[in-house]
Design an enzyme around this catalytic site. Sequence first.
Site, PDB file in Angstrom:
ATOM      1  N   SER A  87      10.593  37.981  -4.353  1.00  0.00           N
ATOM      2  CA  SER A  87      10.641  36.561  -3.797  1.00  0.00           C
ATOM      3  C   SER A  87      11.279  35.714  -4.883  1.00  0.00           C
ATOM      4  O   SER A  87      10.764  34.339  -5.000  1.00  0.00           O
ATOM      5  CB  SER A  87       9.306  36.126  -3.615  1.00  0.00           C
ATOM      6  N   GLU A 132      10.314  49.963  -1.462  1.00  0.00           N
ATOM      7  CA  GLU A 132      10.472  50.377   0.021  1.00  0.00           C
ATOM      8  C   GLU A 132      10.889  51.811   0.091  1.00  0.00           C
ATOM      9  O   GLU A 132      10.436  52.269   1.350  1.00  0.00           O
ATOM     10  CB  GLU A 132      11.601  49.233   0.620  1.00  0.00           C
ATOM     11  N   GLY A 138      16.490  39.955  -3.599  1.00  0.00           N
ATOM     12  CA  GLY A 138      16.593  40.565  -2.278  1.00  0.00           C
ATOM     13  C   GLY A 138      17.282  39.291  -1.615  1.00  0.00           C
ATOM     14  O   GLY A 138      18.200  38.963  -1.590  1.00  0.00           O
ATOM     15  N   GLY A 139      16.235  38.895  -0.518  1.00  0.00           N
ATOM     16  CA  GLY A 139      16.549  37.785   0.434  1.00  0.00           C
ATOM     17  C   GLY A 139      17.628  36.820  -0.207  1.00  0.00           C
ATOM     18  O   GLY A 139      18.668  36.351   0.729  1.00  0.00           O
ATOM     19  N   GLU A 150       8.923  45.018 -10.249  1.00  0.00           N
ATOM     20  CA  GLU A 150       8.879  44.415  -8.897  1.00  0.00           C
ATOM     21  C   GLU A 150       7.388  44.832  -8.287  1.00  0.00           C
ATOM     22  O   GLU A 150       7.323  45.686  -7.807  1.00  0.00           O
ATOM     23  CB  GLU A 150       9.785  44.930  -8.005  1.00  0.00           C
ATOM     24  N   ASN A 194      20.263  42.619  -4.262  1.00  0.00           N
ATOM     25  CA  ASN A 194      19.790  43.729  -3.359  1.00  0.00           C
ATOM     26  C   ASN A 194      19.875  43.406  -2.041  1.00  0.00           C
ATOM     27  O   ASN A 194      18.904  42.790  -1.590  1.00  0.00           O
ATOM     28  CB  ASN A 194      18.536  44.573  -3.809  1.00  0.00           C
ATOM     29  N   TRP A 195      20.938  43.852  -1.396  1.00  0.00           N
ATOM     30  CA  TRP A 195      21.130  43.292  -0.086  1.00  0.00           C
ATOM     31  C   TRP A 195      20.400  44.345   1.127  1.00  0.00           C
ATOM     32  O   TRP A 195      20.429  43.820   2.185  1.00  0.00           O
ATOM     33  CB  TRP A 195      22.656  43.392   0.253  1.00  0.00           C
ATOM     34  N   LYS A 196      19.817  45.320   0.607  1.00  0.00           N
ATOM     35  CA  LYS A 196      18.853  46.179   1.252  1.00  0.00           C
ATOM     36  C   LYS A 196      19.717  46.471   2.767  1.00  0.00           C
ATOM     37  O   LYS A 196      20.934  46.413   2.837  1.00  0.00           O
ATOM     38  CB  LYS A 196      17.744  45.372   1.935  1.00  0.00           C
ATOM     39  N   HIS A 229      13.105  52.108  -5.733  1.00  0.00           N
ATOM     40  CA  HIS A 229      12.546  50.690  -4.960  1.00  0.00           C
ATOM     41  C   HIS A 229      11.254  51.146  -4.223  1.00  0.00           C
ATOM     42  O   HIS A 229      11.156  52.144  -3.545  1.00  0.00           O
ATOM     43  CB  HIS A 229      13.758  50.211  -4.058  1.00  0.00           C
ATOM     44  N   GLY A 255       9.538  40.198  -0.551  1.00  0.00           N
ATOM     45  CA  GLY A 255       9.892  39.673   0.676  1.00  0.00           C
ATOM     46  C   GLY A 255       8.817  38.878   1.114  1.00  0.00           C
ATOM     47  O   GLY A 255       8.715  38.570   2.549  1.00  0.00           O
TER      48      GLY A 255
END
Length: 259
Positions: free
Chosen positions: A210, A96, A231-232, A164, A9-11, A94, A170
């Site tokens: 994470s 976010e 993600g990251g 999640e 997930n590149w966000k 998600h 994150g």
Amino acid sequence: MRVPMIAGNWKMNTTVNEATALVNEMRPGLDEIDKVDKVICPPFISLAAVKELIKGSSIQLGAQNIYFKEKGAYTGEISPLMLADLCEFVIIGHSERRQYFNETGEIVNKKVRAALRVGLKPILCIGERLEENETGKTEEVVTKQLRSSLAGIKYPSDLVIAYEPVWAIGTGKAATGEQANETIGLIRRNIAKLYDKEIAENLRILYGGSVTTENIAEFVEQPEIGGALVGGASLKAAEFLSIVKQTSEIRVVREAQEA
Ligand code: PGA
């Protein structure tokens, strides 16, 4: 046996140029790894370019969001019909989006329905917040989110769920493999109640929050965990490759054990 999935997930990261550069860096290595479904989810604006770049490879494409109406006066939104031509998966619900864009269970439910109507495979995200976790409400919250997201939906065979925990996203503070395995087991039991046991057994439930090259093995070694939503670490080609590779290797070992 469930085929594990690693989804990146590149966000809201990467310009179109950066996205194409990242895909070009990842593609050769990713394409070589088998026994894992590999999905990347760049921003909307890069989907068309990335689709071209991964043509003929085993990499699959996903979007990060969707609107539930098919067309009309909804300035700035992206419809299911627009995505159906471009990608296979779509991340829905998600945390976010729930947190910053006020997505309720009802909206998430409409989005899941909208995705399924056009043949997109939803990656449905659920997870508890820190205070809910600390006050022992994980089970209650996750069950409620699951039920509202899927309310009235005939079982979609293409569904993927991502557990999640919000406190792990994150933050560098991942859940432990056992914690995630326990909650994912609970989600699976709920799916068995909502639909049936076989459906629950076949469902892939990913862990997200994470995930790194250091901890991926701890998750994918767990019996309930069907992969990861990353993600990251999905924004760095070498890290993402290593995560996918470790997942594939663990799968090979498991296959040998079960043979
Ligand atoms: P993270 O994000 O890996 O950067 O924690 C995971 C996610 O939000 O899907």
